[in-house]
Design a protein around this motif. Structure first.
Motif, PDB file in Angstrom:
ATOM      1  N   SER A 180      45.995  34.015   4.215  1.00 48.27           N
ATOM      2  CA  SER A 180      47.116  34.999   3.410  1.00 48.27           C
ATOM      3  C   SER A 180      47.048  35.462   2.291  1.00 48.27           C
ATOM      4  N   GLN A 181      46.569  36.056   2.751  1.00 51.82           N
ATOM      5  CA  GLN A 181      46.353  37.354   0.970  1.00 51.82           C
ATOM      6  C   GLN A 181      47.294  38.393   2.457  1.00 51.82           C
ATOM      7  N   HIS A 182      46.834  38.728   3.474  1.00 53.23           N
ATOM      8  CA  HIS A 182      48.108  39.556   4.304  1.00 53.23           C
ATOM      9  C   HIS A 182      49.296  39.567   4.404  1.00 53.23           C
TER      10      HIS A 182
ATOM     11  N   ASP B 222      50.961  37.402   2.674  1.00 56.98           N
ATOM     12  CA  ASP B 222      52.061  37.501   1.153  1.00 56.98           C
ATOM     13  C   ASP B 222      52.114  39.321   1.232  1.00 56.98           C
TER      14      ASP B 222
END
Length: 291
Positions: free
Chosen positions: A180-182, A184
């Motif tokens: 999810s970090q990538h 976003d």
């Protein structure tokens, strides 16, 4: 097919073994385009360096294929929403094979051919600019990573890394670098959400590259050296990513650089945690030492 590190090209035993494998079973050698960048980074000595690096494989040009740069593949993914299927660059393969045939024939035209072929890479990948930009990028990421690292934990992992034990470090990466970090981060760069989601739902060059850069930033933070490291050294770490991603896609990597092999394995572990349904594909071939 197996990806080889640039440092393997002058290893006669390994290249002869790979050529024999190609002649007997059709198994080719893959070399990332970034290798041309490495061969040609010296402003004056690059023609001789490149020719000497390619002399062994010039004995069998058809054994070699070239892979695209991660930059080109990542941009294509973010434009279309389609994860990379093949990393092979037909254009670069044809260009380099022509150079190899010139070298093998001793036609005397190889220097001109080398110049024409690598001019693009020298201009596009400007070594000093690449090193400087890589250092700046990792410095920023290291500052973001630092607050999430407890000093006691950092000291323990640092000791383990010094002893070539990367197990705790890899567990940290799995926790600190979720898909999810990538996703976003891509959206913040104006990539449409549906594309960003697609490129983190399945293995993609875009996400693997982001994971690899994040892993290097954490490692530099733990080793506490990014602030004083030479840009060239940091730039070389980013170059390792090109080989690791190509190796994962193709299924195998040969290098005499312990650090490069470790980075390949870091990505295998990270990718398998993010995409467990694709773990067998990601882990199907290890990074190995040459003969």
């Amino acid at each position: 097919m197996t990806v080889i590190d640039n440092n393997i090209l002058r290893n006669e035993a390994e290249i002869r073994f790979r050529i024999d494998r190609f002649r007997q079973a059709g198994e080719q050698i893959a070399l990332p385009e970034i290798a041309l960048f490495e061969m040609t980074k010296h402003p004056t000595a690059w023609p001789d360096t490149t020719r000497r690096s390619l002399q062994l494989i010039a004995q069998c040009p058809d054994a070699l294929v070239m892979t695209h740069s991660t930059k080109r593949m990542g941009l294509a993914e973010e434009n279309t929403g389609e994860p990379t299927r093949s990393v092979i660059s037909e254009q670069s393969t044809a260009r380099v094979r022509a150079i190899l045939r010139d070298i093998s024939a001793g036609s005397g035209d190889e220097i001109d051919a080398l110049f024409r072929a690598v001019a693009f890479y020298r201009d596009e990948m400007d070594y000093e600019g690449h090193a400087r930009n890589s250092h700046d990028m990792l410095s920023r990421l290291a500052k973001l990573a630092e607050p999430s690292l407890h000093p006691k934990y950092v000291n323990q992992i640092s000791k383990e890394l010094a002893a070539s034990d990367r197990s705790s470090f890899r567990r940290l990466l799995v926790q600190a670098l979720p898909a999810s970090q990538h996703r976003d981060a891509m959206v913040r760069r104006s990539v449409p959400f549906w594309i960003a989601q697609r490129l983190t739902d399945v293995p993609s060059v875009s996400t693997l590259f982001a994971m690899a850069v994040g892993a290097i930033a954490f490692e530099w933070t733990i080793r506490r050296g990014v602030a004083t490291a030479r840009p060239e050294r940091v730039g070389n770490d980013i170059i390792d990513i090109e080989y690791a991603i190509a190796g994962i896609w193709i299924g195998g990597f040969v290098s005499n650089d312990t650090k490069s092999r470790a980075r390949y394995q870091d990505l295998q572990v990270l990718g398998s945690a993010i995409w467990p349904d694709h773990a067998s594909w990601l882990m199907r071939a290890d990074a190995i030492e040459p003969r």
